[in-house]
Design an enzyme around this catalytic site. Structure first.
Site, short mmCIF file in Angstrom:
data_model
loop_
_atom_site.label_atom_id
_atom_site.label_comp_id
_atom_site.label_asym_id
_atom_site.label_seq_id
_atom_site.Cartn_x
_atom_site.Cartn_y
_atom_site.Cartn_z
N ARG A 131 -13.36 42.39 -21.95
CA ARG A 131 -15.14 42.23 -21.28
C ARG A 131 -14.25 40.55 -21.63
NH1 ARG A 131 -18.56 38.42 -23.84
NH2 ARG A 131 -21.02 39.27 -22.54
N SER B 234 -25.19 49.75 -22.16
CA SER B 234 -25.71 49.21 -23.08
C SER B 234 -27.33 49.42 -22.95
CB SER B 234 -26.06 47.60 -22.78
OG SER B 234 -24.75 47.41 -23.71
N LYS C 145 -21.92 36.69 -27.74
CA LYS C 145 -22.65 36.61 -26.40
C LYS C 145 -23.71 35.72 -26.03
CE LYS C 145 -21.67 41.57 -25.57
NZ LYS C 145 -22.28 42.62 -25.18
#
Length: 215
Positions: free
Chosen positions: A44, A115, A144
């Site tokens: 990521r 998600s 995040k």
């Protein structure tokens, strides 16, 4: 996709990019995390200081090779073009990324994670062909910048009570101290970023999760 195998992969699911590694080299972080016992890795590369273009590609390629050598699935976050170019084992998309049904159409025989924050999102993801759902944030997280409000481990139980039987992995603020609580509410595994990537001793931090799961 074999749900039993997916559940095994989700057990200790490590997510990381260069921005998460602080004082460590991402390559060394992944190697130590694998030695510590992670079962799946998601690349990521997001954030203000994230790598782009060929730099992003070259790091992904290096991390993918490490995973292949260790027989750990290599998943790409969001970037469908990168996942296809690398022939990654799979991809994970959020609700604000490319729609899961289109991603499934482009990556037919790969692992697809989505998600989900609500039951409606879960049903849509399953309809679109998701192999597993990432549920959270479970606890408050700083990994995040756009993370939603933490819902607590009860969120996993809520999904199970609504007969969401697809493999689920909890994410958000999960540490070795609270991971077992997430598993006990019905998750098949936990996703971890900073509790591993931000640790001084990567391998030890990873092993602590495995010890907790055995206790």
């Amino acid at each position: 996709m074999n749900y039993h195998k997916i559940k095994e992969y989700l057990s200790l699911y490590f997510i990381m990019g260069s921005v998460n590694c602080r004082d460590h080299n991402p390559v060394n972080v992944l190697k130590q995390a694998i030695e510590g016992g992670i079962t799946l890795f998601q690349y990521r590369e997001k954030g203000e200081a994230a790598l782009k273009g060929r730099e992003k590609y070259h790091l992904a390629e290096e991390l993918q090779k490490i995973c292949a050598d260790a027989k750990i699935p290599f998943i790409v976050n969001d970037d469908v073009e990168l996942a296809i170019e690398l022939e990654a084992d799979g991809i994970h998309v959020g609700q604000d990324d490319e729609a899961a049904r289109f991603v499934r159409g482009r990556m037919k025989n790969k692992i697809l994670g989505v998600s989900a924050h609500t039951i409606d999102e879960a049903h849509q993801a399953i309809y679109d062909g998701a192999d597993y759902l990432g549920i959270g944030p479970i606890f408050p997280t700083s990994s995040k910048a756009d993370a939603k409000k933490a819902q607590g481990p009860e969120l996993i139980k809520h999904f199970r009570n609504q007969e969401i039987n697809i493999p689920l992995v909890g994410i958000g603020g999960i540490t070795s101290a609270n991971a077992q609580e997430v598993i006990e509410t019905g998750a098949d595994g936990v996703s971890v970023i900073s509790a591993i990537a931000g640790a001084k001793d990567i391998r030890k931090a990873t092993e602590e999760f495995k010890i907790k799961f055995r206790s």
